[in-house]
Scaffold this active site. Structure first.
Site, short mmCIF file in Angstrom:
data_model
loop_
_atom_site.label_atom_id
_atom_site.label_comp_id
_atom_site.label_asym_id
_atom_site.label_seq_id
_atom_site.Cartn_x
_atom_site.Cartn_y
_atom_site.Cartn_z
N ARG A 37 -1.98 -42.76 -12.94
CA ARG A 37 -2.91 -43.14 -14.00
C ARG A 37 -2.95 -44.65 -14.24
NH1 ARG A 37 -3.22 -38.46 -18.71
NH2 ARG A 37 -3.77 -36.76 -17.31
N ASP A 141 -7.67 -38.80 -32.95
CA ASP A 141 -6.82 -38.90 -31.77
C ASP A 141 -6.25 -40.30 -31.74
OD1 ASP A 141 -6.52 -36.95 -29.16
OD2 ASP A 141 -6.15 -39.05 -28.65
#
Length: 273
Positions: A37, A141
């Site tokens: 990632r 979030d």
């Protein structure tokens, strides 16, 4: 510039930095995920090692890059009507709720928004049939990137597999032309939803009490002290009869003495005990 894999020391450094920022504790099994990632970020910044990238993150020189790293390392898979039994229970709670005030729900780790819009469809359907009150939904979030996706309410059509056909027709618009094979959640639902960036390990902002809070498939990433802190903060934001939803595969057994299980992955906090 040749880029080698991530070393154990580099992984531990980045893992500890992420834990400090978000409370998420990555196991050694996530080493490959961290490597994959962050690989493009190292390329984009012309850095030769993950150690150099960690030095950048820990220096606090680039807050935008720190947010990018958090976005990349905290995004989890989600989809519409995941663990559908929870939305059946949510509908039952709405049916029993008072009609003189909105029924409020918070998706506290909403990722790209599918859970938020599933909650909204469930409550809108009960209100439409006269079986539930007016409602409000908040999604939050720690990742700014997934919140942008959630606000757009625009998804590939293949993500709609589990949306009941009647709800798909009533609350979603099918894309045409360049937007073929996509869906857009209908405006009347979008307008009743608020999104905010909230880090659950930090003190929570002032929030109205919620009748239900969803925190599903998140606690598995927290160690016990962080889990206790996060759950404790959320319980304090529930109404007296409010319900906290975690994943059906997760358990809060032993975390707080006053937690009462009302269904798999669903708990009330009994303040009388």
């Amino acid at each position: 510039m040749e880029l080698h894999g991530i070393s154990d020391y580099e992984f531990v450094s980045i893992r500890d930095w992420l834990f400090k920022q978000t409370g998420i504790s990555l196991t050694p099994a996530k080493k490959t995920l961290v490597c994959s990632r962050l690989h493009k970020r190292l390329r984009a910044l012309s850095l030769s090692s993950y150690g150099d990238y960690f030095s950048l993150l820990s220096s606090n020189r680039d807050q935008d890059e720190a947010q990018t790293a958090i976005d990349l390392l905290t995004t989890n898979e989600t989809y519409f009507f995941r663990e559908a039994e929870h939305f059946q229970l949510l509908g039952e709670l709405a049916q029993k709720a008072r009609r003189d005030q909105p029924f409020r729900v918070w998706s506290a780790a909403c990722s790209s928004g599918e859970e938020v819009y599933t909650i909204a469809m469930t409550l809108a359907e009960h209100e439409r049939r006269g079986a539930g009150p007016a409602w409000e939904v908040r999604g939050s979030d720690v990742s700014a990137r997934v919140l942008d996706m959630a606000r757009s309410a625009h998804y590939p059509m293949d993500r709609a597999t589990d949306i009941p056909p009647a709800l798909l027709k009533r609350y979603c618009l099918s894309g045409t032309g360049p937007y073929h094979d996509t869906l857009l959640v209908e405006r009347s639902l979008r307008e009743k939803i608020e999104f905010a960036q909230i880090n659950l390990i930090e003190p929570l902002p002032e929030l109205v009490p919620f009748d239900a809070i969803f925190l599903r498939n998140v606690l598995i990433y927290f160690d016990p002290p962080v889990k206790r802190k996060v759950v404790g903060q959320l319980l304090s934001r529930l109404t007296g009869d409010g319900v906290l939803f975690v994943s059906m595969a997760e358990s809060l057994h032993g975390l707080f003495d006053k937690l009462v299980s009302v269904a798999p992955g669903a708990y009330r906090f009994d303040r009388r005990r």
